[in-house]
Enzyme design. Structure first.
Site: not given
Ligand SMILES: [Zn+2]
Length: 231
Positions: A48, A191
């Site tokens: 992400d 991430h």
């Molecule tokens: Zn996020």
């Protein structure tokens, strides 16, 4: 979350791999761990908050280890760094929508939520990432209004089964261990930006291969990890 949905393992017979094994007899010696001959299941690796200046290193690590993943991009970053989006697709990744500015969507009204989602659809498409079919709400926060807007844009909401905690300072060991808890069909949250995440990639690949799990795509139909479809 989709943890409650049962899904039996589907042993996949890989005819080509079997032929290759018979032909060489040394497949294990010459095949990278990430390119296991047999996939007894698929997991969804997700990253992400990109794209960013860290994206090339992440893509390089994934490619080097034969992994494909879903990148939940923020629209503002796709717009700011459009040159980082096409390489995601070129590296075999799937690009999803992670809102435009990463707000707490459940604190916004429908028009603002619509703007966050629609502008990201446009920014990702304009930068060559295609039109996303998957949406991950920031912080995993969702409600009926968020879901209604997702439906308007044909998006499937994807949360996660395993949180790597990479956003929370998890060590490389801890990130690798989190990936080790994935089972067939499950999705892990990671991430684009933590250095420990990139460092963990080769060991994540080795761990999956050792369990005959392969990195798959996330099905817009079921929200679960499935074999990648052609092209
Ligand atoms: Zn996020």
């Amino acid at each position: 979350m989709s943890t409650g949905r049962g899904h039996p393992l589907r042993p996949l017979t890989t005819a080509l791999a079997a032929v290759a094994l018979a032909a060489t007899g040394t497949l294990a010696l010459h095949t990278a761990p990430a390119q296991a001959a047999t996939c007894n299941g698929y997991v969804g690796l997700t990253f992400d908050d990109g794209p960013s200046g860290n994206t090339p290193a992440l893509l390089g690590a994934l490619k080097q280890n034969g992994l494909r993943a879903t990148m939940f991009n923020e629209g503002r970053y796709a717009a700011a760094y459009p040159a980082q989006v096409k390489p995601q697709v070129a590296a075999g990744m799937w690009v999803g929508n992670h809102s435009y500015t990463h707000p707490h969507l459940t604190q916004l009204g429908q028009a603002q939520i619509d703007s966050e989602i629609s502008r990201t659809q446009q920014a990702v498409a304009a930068s060559g990432g295609g039109t996303p079919r998957l949406f991950r709400p920031p912080y995993g926060e969702t409600n009926a209004t968020v879901k209604a807007v997702e439906a308007k844009y044909g998006l499937t909401e994807i949360l996660w089964n395993v949180d790597s905690q990479d956003w929370n300072g998890a060590s490389t060991d801890a990130i690798v261990a989190a990936a080790g808890r994935l089972t067939n069909g499950q999705v892990i949250l990671m991430h684009d930006w933590p250095a420990n995440t990139v460092t963990a990639i080769p060991r994540i690949a080795q761990g999956l291969a050792a369990r005959s799990l392969c990195a798959g795509m996330i099905s817009p139909q079921t929200g679960r990890a499935v074999p990648p479809t052609a092209a």
